[in-house]
Design a protein around this motif. Sequence first.
Motif, PDB file in Angstrom:
ATOM      1  N   LYS A   1       0.830  -1.207   0.000  1.00 24.29           N
ATOM      2  CA  LYS A   1       0.000   0.000   0.000  1.00 24.29           C
ATOM      3  C   LYS A   1       0.863   1.254   0.000  1.00 24.29           C
ATOM      4  N   GLN A   2       1.944   1.236   0.806  1.00 27.30           N
ATOM      5  CA  GLN A   2       2.837   2.389   0.839  1.00 27.30           C
ATOM      6  C   GLN A   2       3.572   2.570  -0.493  1.00 27.30           C
ATOM      7  N   LEU A   3       3.958   1.449  -1.131  1.00 30.26           N
ATOM      8  CA  LEU A   3       4.616   1.549  -2.427  1.00 30.26           C
ATOM      9  C   LEU A   3       3.671   2.122  -3.473  1.00 30.26           C
ATOM     10  N   ALA A   4       2.414   1.692  -3.418  1.00 30.43           N
ATOM     11  CA  ALA A   4       1.430   2.217  -4.370  1.00 30.43           C
ATOM     12  C   ALA A   4       1.214   3.706  -4.153  1.00 30.43           C
ATOM     13  N   ALA A   5       1.147   4.103  -2.863  1.00 29.96           N
ATOM     14  CA  ALA A   5       0.959   5.528  -2.565  1.00 29.96           C
ATOM     15  C   ALA A   5       2.170   6.333  -3.033  1.00 29.96           C
ATOM     16  N   SER A   6       3.380   5.755  -2.880  1.00 34.41           N
ATOM     17  CA  SER A   6       4.585   6.443  -3.349  1.00 34.41           C
ATOM     18  C   SER A   6       4.568   6.602  -4.858  1.00 34.41           C
ATOM     19  N   ALA A   7       4.105   5.554  -5.553  1.00 34.68           N
ATOM     20  CA  ALA A   7       4.046   5.635  -7.014  1.00 34.68           C
ATOM     21  C   ALA A   7       3.068   6.720  -7.460  1.00 34.68           C
TER      22      ALA A   7
ATOM     23  N   GLY B   1     -19.142   9.130  -6.498  1.00 34.84           N
ATOM     24  CA  GLY B   1     -18.473   8.398  -5.418  1.00 34.84           C
ATOM     25  C   GLY B   1     -16.985   8.623  -5.511  1.00 34.84           C
ATOM     26  N   HIS B   2     -16.255   8.227  -4.457  1.00 36.77           N
ATOM     27  CA  HIS B   2     -14.811   8.463  -4.416  1.00 36.77           C
ATOM     28  C   HIS B   2     -14.107   7.835  -5.598  1.00 36.77           C
ATOM     29  N   GLY B   3     -14.443   6.551  -5.901  1.00 35.58           N
ATOM     30  CA  GLY B   3     -13.781   5.897  -7.014  1.00 35.58           C
ATOM     31  C   GLY B   3     -14.116   6.572  -8.318  1.00 35.58           C
ATOM     32  N   ASP B   4     -15.383   6.985  -8.490  1.00 38.50           N
ATOM     33  CA  ASP B   4     -15.794   7.594  -9.750  1.00 38.50           C
ATOM     34  C   ASP B   4     -15.185   8.976  -9.923  1.00 38.50           C
ATOM     35  N   VAL B   5     -14.942   9.656  -8.825  1.00 39.40           N
ATOM     36  CA  VAL B   5     -14.317  10.982  -8.943  1.00 39.40           C
ATOM     37  C   VAL B   5     -13.034  10.875  -9.738  1.00 39.40           C
ATOM     38  N   GLY B   6     -12.173   9.926  -9.354  1.00 47.28           N
ATOM     39  CA  GLY B   6     -10.901   9.782 -10.040  1.00 47.28           C
ATOM     40  C   GLY B   6     -11.062   9.333 -11.477  1.00 47.28           C
ATOM     41  N   ASP B   7     -11.907   8.325 -11.720  1.00 46.45           N
ATOM     42  CA  ASP B   7     -12.053   7.791 -13.064  1.00 46.45           C
ATOM     43  C   ASP B   7     -12.603   8.828 -14.027  1.00 46.45           C
ATOM     44  N   HIS B   8     -13.673   9.524 -13.657  1.00 48.52           N
ATOM     45  CA  HIS B   8     -14.278  10.507 -14.548  1.00 48.52           C
ATOM     46  C   HIS B   8     -13.396  11.743 -14.691  1.00 48.52           C
ATOM     47  N   ALA B   9     -12.656  12.060 -13.618  1.00 49.82           N
ATOM     48  CA  ALA B   9     -11.744  13.198 -13.712  1.00 49.82           C
ATOM     49  C   ALA B   9     -10.686  12.930 -14.769  1.00 49.82           C
ATOM     50  N   GLU B  10     -10.162  11.692 -14.752  1.00 49.50           N
ATOM     51  CA  GLU B  10      -9.122  11.361 -15.720  1.00 49.50           C
ATOM     52  C   GLU B  10      -9.685  11.399 -17.137  1.00 49.50           C
ATOM     53  N   ALA B  11     -10.915  10.885 -17.285  1.00 52.38           N
ATOM     54  CA  ALA B  11     -11.532  10.919 -18.609  1.00 52.38           C
ATOM     55  C   ALA B  11     -11.736  12.353 -19.073  1.00 52.38           C
ATOM     56  N   ALA B  12     -12.157  13.215 -18.166  1.00 57.78           N
ATOM     57  CA  ALA B  12     -12.393  14.615 -18.519  1.00 57.78           C
ATOM     58  C   ALA B  12     -11.097  15.314 -18.902  1.00 57.78           C
TER      59      ALA B  12
ATOM     60  N   ARG C   1      -7.393  12.260 -10.232  1.00 54.96           N
ATOM     61  CA  ARG C   1      -7.479  10.816 -10.067  1.00 54.96           C
ATOM     62  C   ARG C   1      -6.415  10.320  -9.089  1.00 54.96           C
ATOM     63  N   ASN C   2      -5.170  10.796  -9.252  1.00 57.09           N
ATOM     64  CA  ASN C   2      -4.106  10.390  -8.339  1.00 57.09           C
ATOM     65  C   ASN C   2      -4.377  10.870  -6.924  1.00 57.09           C
ATOM     66  N   ILE C   3      -4.923  12.064  -6.788  1.00 55.27           N
ATOM     67  CA  ILE C   3      -5.248  12.577  -5.457  1.00 55.27           C
ATOM     68  C   ILE C   3      -6.265  11.662  -4.785  1.00 55.27           C
ATOM     69  N   SER C   4      -7.323  11.300  -5.525  1.00 60.16           N
ATOM     70  CA  SER C   4      -8.361  10.440  -4.972  1.00 60.16           C
ATOM     71  C   SER C   4      -7.800   9.080  -4.574  1.00 60.16           C
ATOM     72  N   GLU C   5      -6.953   8.491  -5.426  1.00 61.39           N
ATOM     73  CA  GLU C   5      -6.377   7.185  -5.110  1.00 61.39           C
ATOM     74  C   GLU C   5      -5.415   7.270  -3.931  1.00 61.39           C
ATOM     75  N   ARG C   6      -4.641   8.357  -3.842  1.00 61.03           N
ATOM     76  CA  ARG C   6      -3.744   8.516  -2.690  1.00 61.03           C
ATOM     77  C   ARG C   6      -4.530   8.658  -1.406  1.00 61.03           C
TER      78      ARG C   6
ATOM     79  N   SER D   1      -5.664   5.263  -0.337  1.00 66.89           N
ATOM     80  CA  SER D   1      -4.607   4.438   0.250  1.00 66.89           C
ATOM     81  C   SER D   1      -4.190   4.937   1.625  1.00 66.89           C
ATOM     82  N   LEU D   2      -4.272   6.239   1.854  1.00 63.12           N
ATOM     83  CA  LEU D   2      -3.851   6.792   3.144  1.00 63.12           C
ATOM     84  C   LEU D   2      -4.934   6.703   4.204  1.00 63.12           C
ATOM     85  N   PHE D   3      -6.196   6.910   3.809  1.00 63.13           N
ATOM     86  CA  PHE D   3      -7.262   7.041   4.799  1.00 63.13           C
ATOM     87  C   PHE D   3      -8.401   6.037   4.627  1.00 63.13           C
ATOM     88  N   GLY D   4      -8.388   5.230   3.569  1.00 59.10           N
ATOM     89  CA  GLY D   4      -9.497   4.302   3.355  1.00 59.10           C
ATOM     90  C   GLY D   4     -10.790   5.064   3.107  1.00 59.10           C
TER      91      GLY D   4
END
Length: 450
Positions: A227-233, A387-398, A415-420, A423-426
């Motif tokens: 999880k930490q490696l993914a957040a770092s990426a 929703g949280h997941g959709d925020v990132g996906d649609h943001a990237e599409a936009a 999208r990266n902000i939402s995914e981070r 990973s940090l706060f669930g």
Amino acid sequence: MRGSVILATAVLVIWTVVYVITQIMVTPALPVLPTAGIGVALTIAVVLGYPSALRGPRGTRGSRTSRISSPHGRSEHPDHGVRDLAVRAIPLRSGLTQDAARRTCELLRPMLSGDAVSITDTENILAYIGPGQDHHLPGGVMQTSAAPRAVRKGKTVVVRDKAGVGCRSEGCEVLSAVIAPLRIGQRVVGTLGVYQATTVVPPKQMVEDMAKMLSLHLELAELDREKQLAASARLDALRAQINPHFLFNILNTIASKARTRPDEARELLLRLSEFFRYAVRQEGHLAEFAQEYFFVRTYISLEQARFGDRLQVRYDIDPQVLTSRVPVLTIQPLVENAVKHGIGSKPEGGTVRLRARVDPLTRTTSIRVSDDGVGMDPEVLAKLTAGHGDVGDHAEAALTHPSSAAEGHAGVGLRNISERLDSLFGDRYDLSISTPKSGGTVVELKIPLR
């Protein structure tokens, strides 16, 4: 429930006897005060003595359960160690290291009815506590033939004599052992060994149960690491997404001022270097809000040099929030979205507002970035707020396929902000986007107070 009924019955009997003796059998009857005093005294005595008088001494219940005598003279339930371990901190939760293994062995030794306890990886001893620790040294190769056999087979190995243990040291006191593999998923990563200085074999089932519990903690530690490696990426990806158009525009602004206003151009270059120094060198996933706030103000000062009076900024920062910790490179991209897609697309310009508060009751940090720019198309907003997941996906599409400036307002790296944040706060954070009737866009972020 049964014990409560017994206690209530005993109290009722006491008061009945006291009443009969003091009010009926005695002539003349005792006054109320002495009678009540006798009743209260007897009641207190029964209540205080209830655990030993009615339930028996602590620890005698469940005497039908079989017990195991420890080598140190203690009598223990067979599942007592596992149950205790389930509610205590497990050092291996931080990973399979020598220090964690040593502390785990110290914790397990009195629980597992063994003279010695060992934890290894697939090749070397990580920790060994008990008889034989003079040659079963941490960091050295496994001294027994039984432990490598457990690694190779991936099954529990039970040995009942010195030859089966196969220790390289002739003077080793260990005569029997149970060695269970430690796993992460299907992969064997080490062993848990319980050794005896007698031919009495340690309880196999208890050792296997403990090994399974330790394996669970190792899997959790592996998940934390991934999880930490993914957040770092994602953080590295966000650094890489610093808008190249922003850099190009700022350099053009500096170049245009170099002849007419050289001092201002030099100042802008210094601020630009500070901006990139912070973005590239900031370590960890969290930073004090004060640092992120300084980073935002540096960015705004660069944009104001380009936009001039078209860009106005208002800050409303609670001093208490300055020492709270927030995710690195999270606030600036939100502000950049407001500047680029909200104000930059509006000919007459506008105002960006940054508001931050700490709520000590809910223990949250609230950050609000708003603008009075061009706003967002309702259809795009509906997708982003699904929703949280959709925020990132649609943001990237936009961002990838913008059909308008409003759609592009989904944001740089949202999208990266939402995914981070995931990973940090669930699920302990909230990221929302709205468009007020007055116009513009509002992004609100609430995260746990750190």
